[in-house]
Motif scaffolding. Structure first.
Motif, short mmCIF file in Angstrom:
data_model
loop_
_atom_site.label_atom_id
_atom_site.label_comp_id
_atom_site.label_asym_id
_atom_site.label_seq_id
_atom_site.Cartn_x
_atom_site.Cartn_y
_atom_site.Cartn_z
N ARG A 1 57.84 41.07 36.04
CA ARG A 1 56.52 41.69 35.84
C ARG A 1 55.60 40.64 35.23
N VAL A 2 54.56 40.28 35.97
CA VAL A 2 53.65 39.22 35.53
C VAL A 2 52.24 39.79 35.40
N PHE A 3 51.71 39.78 34.19
CA PHE A 3 50.36 40.27 33.95
C PHE A 3 49.36 39.20 34.41
N THR A 4 48.37 39.61 35.20
CA THR A 4 47.39 38.66 35.74
C THR A 4 45.97 39.18 35.50
N PRO A 5 44.97 38.29 35.56
CA PRO A 5 43.58 38.72 35.33
C PRO A 5 43.11 39.78 36.32
N ASN A 6 43.41 39.60 37.61
CA ASN A 6 42.99 40.55 38.65
C ASN A 6 44.16 40.81 39.61
N PRO A 7 45.05 41.73 39.26
CA PRO A 7 46.23 41.96 40.10
C PRO A 7 45.91 42.29 41.56
N TYR A 8 44.81 43.02 41.77
CA TYR A 8 44.50 43.44 43.14
C TYR A 8 44.08 42.28 44.03
N ALA A 9 43.85 41.12 43.44
CA ALA A 9 43.55 39.93 44.24
C ALA A 9 44.77 39.51 45.06
N PHE A 10 45.95 40.07 44.72
CA PHE A 10 47.18 39.70 45.41
C PHE A 10 47.63 40.75 46.42
N VAL A 11 46.79 41.75 46.67
CA VAL A 11 47.17 42.82 47.60
C VAL A 11 47.53 42.26 48.98
N GLN A 12 46.75 41.31 49.45
CA GLN A 12 47.01 40.73 50.77
C GLN A 12 48.28 39.88 50.79
N ASP A 13 48.83 39.61 49.61
CA ASP A 13 50.06 38.81 49.53
C ASP A 13 51.32 39.66 49.41
N GLU A 14 51.18 40.97 49.43
CA GLU A 14 52.36 41.83 49.32
C GLU A 14 53.36 41.49 50.42
N ALA B 1 58.42 42.77 22.19
CA ALA B 1 58.18 42.61 23.62
C ALA B 1 58.21 41.15 24.04
N ILE B 2 58.55 40.95 25.31
CA ILE B 2 58.47 39.64 25.94
C ILE B 2 57.62 39.79 27.19
N HIS B 3 56.49 39.09 27.24
CA HIS B 3 55.55 39.24 28.36
C HIS B 3 55.33 37.92 29.08
N LEU B 4 55.11 38.02 30.39
CA LEU B 4 54.71 36.88 31.20
C LEU B 4 53.28 37.11 31.69
N TYR B 5 52.42 36.11 31.47
CA TYR B 5 51.05 36.16 31.96
C TYR B 5 50.93 35.09 33.05
N GLY B 6 50.46 35.48 34.23
CA GLY B 6 50.50 34.56 35.35
C GLY B 6 49.14 34.23 35.94
N PHE B 7 49.05 33.00 36.49
CA PHE B 7 47.78 32.50 37.04
C PHE B 7 48.03 31.72 38.32
N ALA B 8 47.03 31.72 39.20
CA ALA B 8 47.18 31.08 40.50
C ALA B 8 47.29 29.56 40.40
N THR B 9 46.68 28.96 39.36
CA THR B 9 46.72 27.51 39.21
C THR B 9 47.08 27.13 37.77
N ARG B 10 47.51 25.89 37.60
CA ARG B 10 47.83 25.40 36.26
C ARG B 10 46.57 25.28 35.41
N ASP B 11 45.44 24.94 36.04
CA ASP B 11 44.19 24.84 35.29
C ASP B 11 43.82 26.17 34.65
N GLU B 12 43.96 27.25 35.42
CA GLU B 12 43.65 28.58 34.87
C GLU B 12 44.59 28.91 33.73
#
Length: 202
Positions: free
Chosen positions: A27-40, A56-67
Motif C-alpha cells: 500500500r503506497v500513499f501518493t499525492p494523486n492516486p487516480y493519476a494511476f488509473v490508466q496503469d491498473e 504504523a509503518i507507511h510508504l509514500y510513493g512518487f513517480a520520480t526521485r526528484d518528487e
C-alpha cells in the motif's frame, strides 16, 4: 529502508495505490492516486519514502526521485508532517512549489492545505537556500512571479485538472459534480481527487 517498489498496480483508493510485487501487496500513499488509473494491471515503479512510527509503518510513493526528494525536504520543515507534505504535493506541481519558495511567495504558499503564514515563512526560511539548483528544469529564471488572484477551491481544482492535461470539454463535463461537492464543503484537494476519479471513469 525501501527506496522504491516496482510491481503491478492492483487497485486504487482515494489515498493510495496497491502495488503487487513478489506475492506481496504494498500500500503506497501518493499525492494523486487516480493519476494511476490508466496503469491498473500494468507494472509501475514508485520511488518511496519509508515512514515508521510507533503505531504504523507507511510508504509514500512518487513517480520520480526528484518528487520524492522534494517531499523529504518538506518534511524537514517544522509543522509539516508526512500527510501534510503529501497534500501539498497533490495540489501543486514541483515547479510551482519550488518557485513559490524561492520567490518568497507567502500568498501562494498559504493556499496549501494546513499551511498558515507562520508555516509558510518557515518553509521559505528552511528551504529557500536548499532548493537552489534543485532539478534544473524546476528553476525558472523569472524576475516577476505573480501570485494568482484569490480563487475558490472549485476554481483551483478546475485549474489543477486542466494543468494535468485534461481538455476544457472534459473538465466541463464533470464541473457539475464538483460544484455539488464544493457545496458540501469539500477542500481543494478533495475536489481534485474527486475530479480525477470522475474523469478516469469517462
Amino acid at each position: 529502508m525501501i527506496d522504491f517498489v516496482e510491481g503491478k498496480v492492483e487497485y486504487i483508493d482515494a489515498e493510495y495505490v496497491v502495488l503487487s510485487a513478489s506475492g506481496v501487496g504494498y500500500r503506497v500513499f501518493t499525492p494523486n492516486p487516480y493519476a494511476f488509473v490508466q496503469d491498473e494491471g500494468k507494472v509501475r515503479r514508485l520511488f518511496t519514502h519509508h515512514h515508521v512510527r510507533e503505531d504504523a509503518i507507511h510508504l509514500y510513493g512518487f513517480a520520480t526521485r526528484d518528487e520524492r526528494d522534494l517531499y523529504r525536504r518538506l518534511l524537514d520543515v517544522s509543522g509539516i508532517g508526512p500527510k501534510g507534505a503529501l497534500s501539498i504535493m497533490g495540489v501543486a506541481t514541483p515547479e510551482q512549489l519550488v518557485l513559490a519558495i524561492q520567490q518568497e511567495n507567502l500568498a501562494y504558499l498559504t493556499k496549501f492545505p494546513g499551511i498558515g503564514k507562520k508555516t509558510a515563512q518557515r518553509m521559505i526560511l528552511d528551504l529557500k537556500d536548499k532548493l537552489q539548483g534543485f532539478t534544473p528544469s524546476m528553476v525558472i529564471p523569472s524576475a516577476s512571479y505573480v501570485a494568482p488572484p484569490e480563487r475558490s477551491g472549485l476554481d483551483e481544482a478546475l485549474e489543477a485538472l486542466a494543468a494535468l492535461g485534461y481538455s476544457d470539454s472534459e473538465v466541463v463535463k464533470i464541473k457539475h459534480g464538483l460544484i455539488e461537492k464544493a457545496k458540501d464543503g469539500a477542500t481543494t484537494e478533495q475536489l481534485i481527487k474527486h475530479g480525477l476519479a470522475l474523469l478516469m471513469r469517462g
